[in-house]
Enzyme design. Sequence first.
Site, PDB file in Angstrom:
ATOM      1  N   GLU A  65      -5.097   1.532   2.611  1.00  0.00           N
ATOM      2  CA  GLU A  65      -4.900   0.468   3.602  1.00  0.00           C
ATOM      3  C   GLU A  65      -5.031   0.992   5.014  1.00  0.00           C
ATOM      4  OE1 GLU A  65      -3.231  -2.480   6.265  1.00  0.00           O
ATOM      5  OE2 GLU A  65      -2.444  -0.460   6.006  1.00  0.00           O
ATOM      6  N   GLU A  66      -4.503   2.193   5.263  1.00  0.00           N
ATOM      7  CA  GLU A  66      -4.532   2.744   6.625  1.00  0.00           C
ATOM      8  C   GLU A  66      -5.921   3.279   6.980  1.00  0.00           C
ATOM      9  OE1 GLU A  66      -2.209   1.954   8.328  1.00  0.00           O
ATOM     10  OE2 GLU A  66      -0.270   2.106   7.311  1.00  0.00           O
ATOM     11  N   ASP A 120      -0.356   4.346   0.759  1.00  0.00           N
ATOM     12  CA  ASP A 120      -0.795   5.385   1.707  1.00  0.00           C
ATOM     13  C   ASP A 120      -0.097   5.177   3.044  1.00  0.00           C
ATOM     14  OD1 ASP A 120      -2.306   2.983   2.130  1.00  0.00           O
ATOM     15  OD2 ASP A 120      -3.726   4.119   3.356  1.00  0.00           O
ATOM     16  N   SER A 123      -3.626  -6.733  11.668  1.00  0.00           N
ATOM     17  CA  SER A 123      -4.651  -7.251  10.772  1.00  0.00           C
ATOM     18  C   SER A 123      -4.401  -6.690   9.373  1.00  0.00           C
ATOM     19  CB  SER A 123      -6.040  -6.800  11.232  1.00  0.00           C
ATOM     20  OG  SER A 123      -6.156  -6.943  12.629  1.00  0.00           O
ATOM     21  N   THR A 133     -14.717  23.767  29.412  1.00  0.00           N
ATOM     22  CA  THR A 133     -15.713  23.312  30.386  1.00  0.00           C
ATOM     23  C   THR A 133     -17.002  22.894  29.696  1.00  0.00           C
ATOM     24  OG1 THR A 133     -16.392  25.589  30.665  1.00  0.00           O
ATOM     25  CG2 THR A 133     -14.790  24.740  32.217  1.00  0.00           C
ATOM     26  N   HIS A 179       0.841  -1.210   0.000  1.00  0.00           N
ATOM     27  CA  HIS A 179       0.000   0.000   0.000  1.00  0.00           C
ATOM     28  C   HIS A 179       0.864   1.243   0.000  1.00  0.00           C
ATOM     29  CE1 HIS A 179       0.462   0.939   4.373  1.00  0.00           C
ATOM     30  NE2 HIS A 179       0.535  -0.376   4.509  1.00  0.00           N
ATOM     31  N   ARG A 217      -8.726  -7.326  18.619  1.00  0.00           N
ATOM     32  CA  ARG A 217      -7.972  -8.085  17.630  1.00  0.00           C
ATOM     33  C   ARG A 217      -8.456  -9.524  17.738  1.00  0.00           C
ATOM     34  NH1 ARG A 217      -5.026  -4.923  13.944  1.00  0.00           N
ATOM     35  NH2 ARG A 217      -4.840  -2.921  15.025  1.00  0.00           N
TER      36      ARG A 217
HETATM   37 ZN   LIG Z   1       1.015  -1.301   6.325  1.00  0.00          ZN
HETATM   38 ZN   LIG Z   2       0.009   0.592   8.625  1.00  0.00          ZN
END
Ligand SMILES: [Zn+2]
Ligand SMILES: [Zn+2]
Lengths: 475, 475
Positions: free
Chosen positions: A164-165, A99, A417, A330, A97, A343
Site C-alpha cells: 500500500e505504501e 506494509d 488517497s 560541488t 495493509h 491531491r
Molecule cells: Zn495506510
Molecule cells: Zn500510509
Amino acid sequence: SVEEVKGYIDQHADELVQRLADAVAIRSVSSDPSRRPDCVQMGEHVAEWIKKLGGTVEMVDLGFQDEKTSPGLKLPPIVLGQLGNDPTKPTVALYGHYDVQPADKNDGWNTDPWLLTQVDGKLYGRGSTDDKGPLLSWFWVVEAFQKVGRPIPVNLKFCFEGMEESGSVGLEKVVEEQCKPGKFLSDVDYFCVSDNYWLGTKKPCVTYGLRGMAYFFLEIEGPKQDLHSGLFGGVVHEPMVDLTKLFAKLVESDGKILVPKVSETVRKLTAEESKTYESIDFDPEEFRQTVGSDRLSKKGKASILQHRWRFPSLSIHGIEGAFSGPGAKTVIPRKVIGKFSLRLVPDQDPKEIERLVQEYLNGEFAKLNSPNKMKVYVYHGAKAWLSPTDHPNYEAARRAVKEVYGVDPDLTREGGSIPIVLTFQEASGKNVLLLPVGCGDDGAHSQNEKLNRVNYINGCKLLAHYFEEISKAGK
Amino acid sequence: SVEEVKGYIDQHADELVQRLADAVAIRSVSSDPSRRPDCVQMGEHVAEWIKKLGGTVEMVDLGFQDEKTSPGLKLPPIVLGQLGNDPTKPTVALYGHYDVQPADKNDGWNTDPWLLTQVDGKLYGRGSTDDKGPLLSWFWVVEAFQKVGRPIPVNLKFCFEGMEESGSVGLEKVVEEQCKPGKFLSDVDYFCVSDNYWLGTKKPCVTYGLRGMAYFFLEIEGPKQDLHSGLFGGVVHEPMVDLTKLFAKLVESDGKILVPKVSETVRKLTAEESKTYESIDFDPEEFRQTVGSDRLSKKGKASILQHRWRFPSLSIHGIEGAFSGPGAKTVIPRKVIGKFSLRLVPDQDPKEIERLVQEYLNGEFAKLNSPNKMKVYVYHGAKAWLSPTDHPNYEAARRAVKEVYGVDPDLTREGGSIPIVLTFQEASGKNVLLLPVGCGDDGAHSQNEKLNRVNYINGCKLLAHYFEEISKAGK
Ligand SMILES: [Zn+2]
Ligand SMILES: [Zn+2]
Ligand SMILES: [Zn+2]
Ligand SMILES: [Zn+2]
C-alpha cells in the site's frame, strides 16, 4: 452479550499491546527492496493469525515488481482470508495493509521506531496506527467473540496487501478479478476499510470521501555525466536550475495552484455542502498545533476542512538524482527527477490533470530556452472517492460508534488517497465504509508515529458493535 | 642523466599502473563517515611509500571532526614527509590529497570504480586522476632517480591531506602553523600542487589561477515534523515550496546570476587580459562534446574560458531533507536545506558575497509571506587565487613540459577551487605552481573518472625534468 466480548478485550489489553509490538518489530517497509523479506514475513504473520482463529487463507502471488527498475524483486503476497460462511449471515470484507513507511531513528524519532514503546498511554512505533494496529484489531475482536463463546454475527473476508505504501502494485487487478461472479469477493455484502484517522483527537468519525492523486515525475536531463561545478559551472545549462524554475511555477507558498484550468475541474461548492462543515467537531488551533507551523495557509474551520477534503493541493516532495546528503558536494547533476503530486477531488480525472500539467510545463520550459531535455508524466494516478452515507453500512457504523464512545460520529472526508477504495466500490457495486481507529495526531508517515492505547482497545470494541449492528441490517 | 630516469620509468610502467590500482582499491571517501578507516589506511599507505624511499614522516593528528554533526569521528591525518636536506639544494614542497569523491557502480560507472581498469589506454577508477595518480607520481620519480643512481637535485617536502574532498578540514591551520619560522614548511623555496587538469585533451598546461568558493546552505523550516501530503496538503506553507521559490531567484538557465551587485564585485576585463585567451589551445566543440550537452550557455573560445576562469558561476547542487529516493513518497518535509554555491573570482570576498546573498534572499523570502523560518549562510568560503607567472618556478615548469611534450604549455587558469593554494602563497610568501598531470576529460568527481596511462607515465617524466630545472634556479 457484546458486553462480555468487550470485557474480554479489556482483560487482555496488555496482551493485545504485546501482539502489536510483535508486528511492529517486523520491518515491513515495502519501498525498500532490502526489506522485502520482512514484508513477506509480515504477510505470513498475518496469515498465521487468520489460521489460528480457524479461518482459511489464500496467499495471492503477485509475481515480480518492475523488471526494469527492480529486477528479480518479488512482490509481497496479497492475503485473502475467510472466516465463517453461514448463508444466513451477511458477509463483511475488510481491507488493510501490512506494509509500512520507512523509518530511521536518526530521522528524528524519540524512540526506536521498530520497538513499540508506550509513553503516557501512547504506543509509539512505525506502523502502530498505519496500518498494523487497525488491521490486527479485527483478529482480536474475532478471538474475543470466540473466547466468550458468542457466535460471530457475520461472515468475514480479509483482503490484506503488503504494497500500500508503494502504490498498491498488483492489488487493483486482483480486486477486480476477485469481484467477478463466483470469485472470492463476489458474495461480499459490505466493505470496511480501516486505514484512516479521526479528524481531530477527541471525537470519533466515519469517513465517506477521499482525495485522489496524480503523482508526477518531472525529469530534466542535460550533460552526459555529472559535472564538477568548478570546471564546468558558468557555461552549462544545469538541469537542477531548470528544475527549480519549473518547480517555482507550480504553486504559491500559500498553496495556490498555478497550473491553469486546474481549478475549473473542481466540483462547485454548493450551499448545501457548505452547511455540512458547520457541525463538525474540529478545532483549527489544535490542528495548527499538531502541524506545528506558526500559521496555516487557510483560516477558519470550514476553509481548512475544505482545502483538506474537497479542493486539490499540490505538494513538492523532493528530487531524485541531486545531491541529498549532509555536508557539501560541488556536483552539477546530469539528470534530476523532481517529484510532486496533486491531491485530486471530484470531478478531477488524473488523465486530464496530466494533460494540463504537461501543457503548462512544456510551455514554461520552452521559455527557459534550455538545451536540456524535459519530460513530465504521471507516475501513478487515482480519482477521488465519495460514498453515499444514507446506507445500512454507514448506519451500522454510526450506531457502533455511539455504543462505544457515547457520541454520534462526525461524517468526514479525508485528504489522503486510498485508490483501492474506489476499486472496491466500482468492481463490487457494494457500499464501502471507512472506519478509522486512530487519532488525527497519530503521525502516520512521520517521525514518532503512534497509536493511542485507548484507541487501539476501543477500536476492537467498535468492531464488536459493528459486527452486531451490520448483522441486523442483513445481507 | 634524466634520460636514464625516464628510461627507468618507461621500463616499469606496468608496475606503476599496478601500484595505482593498489591505491584506488582503498576506498578513501572522506565524505562518508563509514569509510573513515579507509581514509586512515590510505594515509598510512602514502606514509609507507615515503619511508620506503628513505624519507621521514610525521603524521599530524587533526583530532575529531565536527562534534555536533559527526560525534566521535576522527579526522584522517595530514602526512608531512621529508626527503633530503642538502643545504645547497632548493627545497620543493608538494601538496596532494589522498581522499576521493564517493563512487558507486550503480551511479552509472561502466566498471567497478574501486578496481582500476585499463581500457584503450585509459585507467578507469575513482581517484585515478583526482588525486591518487598525480600524488603517487612524485614517489615514482624519486624511486627512478634512486634506482639509476642519480642524486635527486632538490630537497622534497610532502604535504598530503585526506579531507580535500570534504572542505580540507583542519589543513589551513596546520599550513599556517608549519610556515612559521623554524617549522616544517618554513624553508620551502617553491610550492608545487598536482591536483588539477589540462584544459583540453591534447596540449599540456601550467596553471596560475583558481576560482574561489562560497558554498551556501539555505535552510527552511516549518512544521514540527514531516507531514503526510494527503492529510495536510493544501493548508500548510510547505518548506519545499518556499525553497524552490528562492532557488528560482538565484540564477537563470543560461547561468546569469540574479543576486544583485554580485557582478560589480568582479575585476574588470582589460584589453591586455582579453588578448591572452586568443593563443590558448582550446576547442569549444571538443569541450561541448566532453560535457555532452547539445548546446553550451556561452559561445566562442574566449567567452567560454572567461566564464570558467574569471567570471563567477552559481550552481544548485541539491536538497538535504527532501525525498531523494527512487519511486514515490508523499511526504511534506518539515525542514529542507538547499545547497548551492558560487565560484568566486578576483576581487570577490566570500564574506561580501554572503552579505549580498543574505540581503537578497531575505528580501525575496519576505515577499513569500511565509510563516516558515529561513536561514542562509556560507558553509565554507575561499577567495580566488592568482599567481604571477614570470617566476623561476613557472619557468622551470614550462621548460620541463617542453622537454617531455615538445611544446610550450599554455598558461591557464581553472574554474575549480583549491583553497589551500592561496594559504600556501600567503602563509609562506613563496611562489605556488599548479602542474597538472591529467586531461580535461578525465571526469574528476564524475562517473567513469579516468587517467590516461600516457599522462600518468609522462607525469612522472615531467617531474624528473621539473626537479632538474628548478634545481638550476637555485634557492
Ligand atoms: Zn495506510
Ligand atoms: Zn500510509
Ligand atoms: Zn583533487
Ligand atoms: Zn576533487
